[in-house]
Scaffold this motif. Structure first.
Motif, PDB file in Angstrom:
ATOM      1  N   TRP A  29       0.823  -1.223   0.252  1.00 52.85           N
ATOM      2  CA  TRP A  29       0.132  -0.046  -0.110  1.00 52.85           C
ATOM      3  C   TRP A  29       0.763   1.263   0.103  1.00 52.85           C
ATOM      4  N   GLU A  30       2.065   1.169   0.750  1.00 52.33           N
ATOM      5  CA  GLU A  30       2.835   2.378   0.654  1.00 52.33           C
ATOM      6  C   GLU A  30       3.453   2.635  -0.554  1.00 52.33           C
ATOM      7  N   SER A  31       3.670   1.677  -1.328  1.00 52.07           N
ATOM      8  CA  SER A  31       4.188   1.995  -2.810  1.00 52.07           C
ATOM      9  C   SER A  31       3.233   2.510  -3.663  1.00 52.07           C
ATOM     10  N   GLN A  61      10.834   5.142 -12.034  1.00 51.72           N
ATOM     11  CA  GLN A  61      11.095   4.210 -10.913  1.00 51.72           C
ATOM     12  C   GLN A  61      10.230   3.066 -10.787  1.00 51.72           C
ATOM     13  N   VAL A  62       9.038   3.487 -11.504  1.00 54.54           N
ATOM     14  CA  VAL A  62       7.848   2.216 -11.527  1.00 54.54           C
ATOM     15  C   VAL A  62       8.229   0.889 -12.082  1.00 54.54           C
ATOM     16  N   GLU A  63       9.244   1.047 -13.042  1.00 48.96           N
ATOM     17  CA  GLU A  63       9.595  -0.208 -13.741  1.00 48.96           C
ATOM     18  C   GLU A  63      10.244  -1.105 -12.603  1.00 48.96           C
ATOM     19  N   SER A  64      11.012  -0.760 -11.683  1.00 49.08           N
ATOM     20  CA  SER A  64      11.394  -1.725 -10.642  1.00 49.08           C
ATOM     21  C   SER A  64      10.202  -2.007  -9.595  1.00 49.08           C
ATOM     22  N   LEU A  65       9.243  -1.045  -9.508  1.00 49.63           N
ATOM     23  CA  LEU A  65       8.066  -1.333  -8.862  1.00 49.63           C
ATOM     24  C   LEU A  65       7.376  -2.420  -9.298  1.00 49.63           C
ATOM     25  N   SER A  79      -3.022  -3.471 -10.950  1.00 45.41           N
ATOM     26  CA  SER A  79      -2.601  -2.159 -11.068  1.00 45.41           C
ATOM     27  C   SER A  79      -3.593  -1.352 -12.187  1.00 45.41           C
ATOM     28  N   ILE A  80      -4.221  -2.061 -13.029  1.00 44.49           N
ATOM     29  CA  ILE A  80      -4.943  -1.328 -13.920  1.00 44.49           C
ATOM     30  C   ILE A  80      -6.209  -0.871 -13.250  1.00 44.49           C
ATOM     31  N   ARG A  81      -6.756  -1.974 -12.414  1.00 46.55           N
ATOM     32  CA  ARG A  81      -7.956  -1.451 -11.740  1.00 46.55           C
ATOM     33  C   ARG A  81      -7.762  -0.668 -10.606  1.00 46.55           C
ATOM     34  N   ALA A  82      -6.449  -0.333  -9.964  1.00 48.27           N
ATOM     35  CA  ALA A  82      -6.124   0.555  -9.100  1.00 48.27           C
ATOM     36  C   ALA A  82      -6.112   2.085  -9.961  1.00 48.27           C
ATOM     37  N   ALA A 125       5.320   1.622 -17.434  1.00 45.85           N
ATOM     38  CA  ALA A 125       6.599   1.234 -17.044  1.00 45.85           C
ATOM     39  C   ALA A 125       6.645   0.240 -16.091  1.00 45.85           C
ATOM     40  N   GLY A 126       5.415  -0.048 -15.246  1.00 45.62           N
ATOM     41  CA  GLY A 126       5.069  -1.199 -14.225  1.00 45.62           C
ATOM     42  C   GLY A 126       5.081  -2.407 -15.191  1.00 45.62           C
ATOM     43  N   ALA A 127       4.521  -2.176 -16.390  1.00 44.77           N
ATOM     44  CA  ALA A 127       4.218  -3.588 -17.297  1.00 44.77           C
ATOM     45  C   ALA A 127       5.559  -3.991 -17.627  1.00 44.77           C
ATOM     46  N   LEU A 128       6.455  -2.983 -18.147  1.00 43.99           N
ATOM     47  CA  LEU A 128       7.835  -3.448 -18.696  1.00 43.99           C
ATOM     48  C   LEU A 128       8.654  -4.152 -17.445  1.00 43.99           C
TER      49      LEU A 128
END
Length: 354
Positions: A29-31, A61-65, A79-82, A125-128
């Protein structure tokens, strides 16, 4: 920005309402909240300056996330729903902010575009990062399989071939000295080569085991054949490697998906029914949907008539997963989404010669 705490509070409540794994643990949740605060800040800056302001360096930075969430078994769909929920919340806040000043439409447009870009770029970026983790994991699993195959060839097949060659060499040496032993020697060579062929067949069988009986796909095929379905059109697809999940998990997935299919076939009066099961190194995701008449899932559960729904929910939750029912009794159609995390990351199996 003054409404940021209020927006984050409602954001978390909505995520909890859909049982999102993004709020299952404080670290997750924090991230998630950090990215939401940054998006809200970009929207506020864009609103204030009347131009799109999105800090691209922070988005990277989201890529590492994305990789981190993949290791935690959190699917990209969460992530998409959020992102959809956050868009709705911040969009309304932007609209309310400029509602009192109709002339500030341009600022509102800049804020909305910043919102869209901030969420969209982060999802990309998250998907990558997610894909990078998955590709690396697949590469590791393939490498482990290749090492296993190399061991099998060296330890078993190589040993038998060397033995056969040694026997032939001895046969050549003894052919003139002890011709009476020639037949026995050749018979031993033949037996050794026959055993080698058996090992080769076993190795080929292991490499092709995903195409044979015992897979989820064949289990669903057998189930549909037993139902003798003429209508509706039903399609079941299983993707990924079953080696990434334990047999008890696969058994439970089969039972839950089968129950959902039975409900659609028995009650939905649908023209089309689809079930897709994706097995990945970090979890199992299943989607079952039909275009038949829908139902009020909450009302059915409250009335105590949802034995199938309750059973499926209990099975999934016992595996630490989530199951969501979405149906519309007016417009029709039902969709069930299932997510089950796999806690043990894939690696080189200890008992690899199975």
């Amino acid at each position: 920005m003054g409404r940021a705490p209020e927006l984050l509070k409602e954001y978390r409540e909505r995520l909890e309402g859909i049982k999102s794994p993004l709020v299952a643990e404080d670290a997750a949740w924090e991230s998630c909240a950090l990215q939401a605060r940054r998006i809200i800040r970009d929207c506020a800056d864009s609103l204030h300056r009347d131009r799109v302001e999105v800090r691209g360096s922070l988005i990277q930075q989201v890529e590492s996330l994305g990789m981190q969430r993949a290791t935690q078994g959190i699917y990209g769909v969460h992530s998409i729903r959020a992102g959809v929920i956050l868009f709705d919340l911040v969009f309304d806040a932007l609209a309310e902010t400029v509602a009192a000043v109709p002339s500030e439409v341009g600022r509102f447009r800049a804020g909305v575009r910043a919102l869209q870009k901030g969420i969209g770029d982060r999802l990309e970026a998250g998907a990558l990062g997610h894909d990078t983790y998955l590709l690396n994991t697949v590469r590791e699993v393939n490498a482990a399989g290749q090492r296993q195959l190399a061991r099998e060839i060296h330890d078993h097949l190589g040993n038998h071939v060397n033995l056969a060659l040694r026997q032939l060499e001895l046969h050549e040496l003894d052919l003139d000295l002890r011709p009476e032993d020639a037949a026995a020697r050749l018979a031993a060579v033949k037996n050794t080569l026959t055993e080698s062929l058996g090992i080769i067949r076993d190795l080929v069988t292991q490499l092709r085991r995903a195409e044979h009986e015992g897979t989820l796909q064949s289990a669903f095929t057998a189930f549909l054949e037993s139902m003798e379905i003429t209508e509706p059109q039903v399609r079941v697809q299983v993707n990924g490697s079953e080696e990434w999940a334990t047999q008890p998990v696969l058994d439970e997935v089969f039972l839950v998906v089968r129950e959902c299919l039975r409900n659609s076939l028995a009650h939905a009066d649908a023209d089309h029914v689809l079930a897709v099961v994706d097995i990945a190194p970090y979890g199992v995701h299943a989607l079952i949907e039909d275009d038949g008449r829908g139902f009020d899932a909450s009302a059915v559960a409250t009335a105590g008539r949802a034995n199938g729904v309750a059973s499926a929910t209990e099975r999934v939750e016992l595996l630490g997963g989530t199951i969501l029912f979405a149906s519309d009794p007016v417009a029709g159609g039902t969709r069930v989404t299932i997510t089950i995390p796999l806690l043990d990351p894939p690696g080189e199996p200890a008992d690899s010669a199975t």
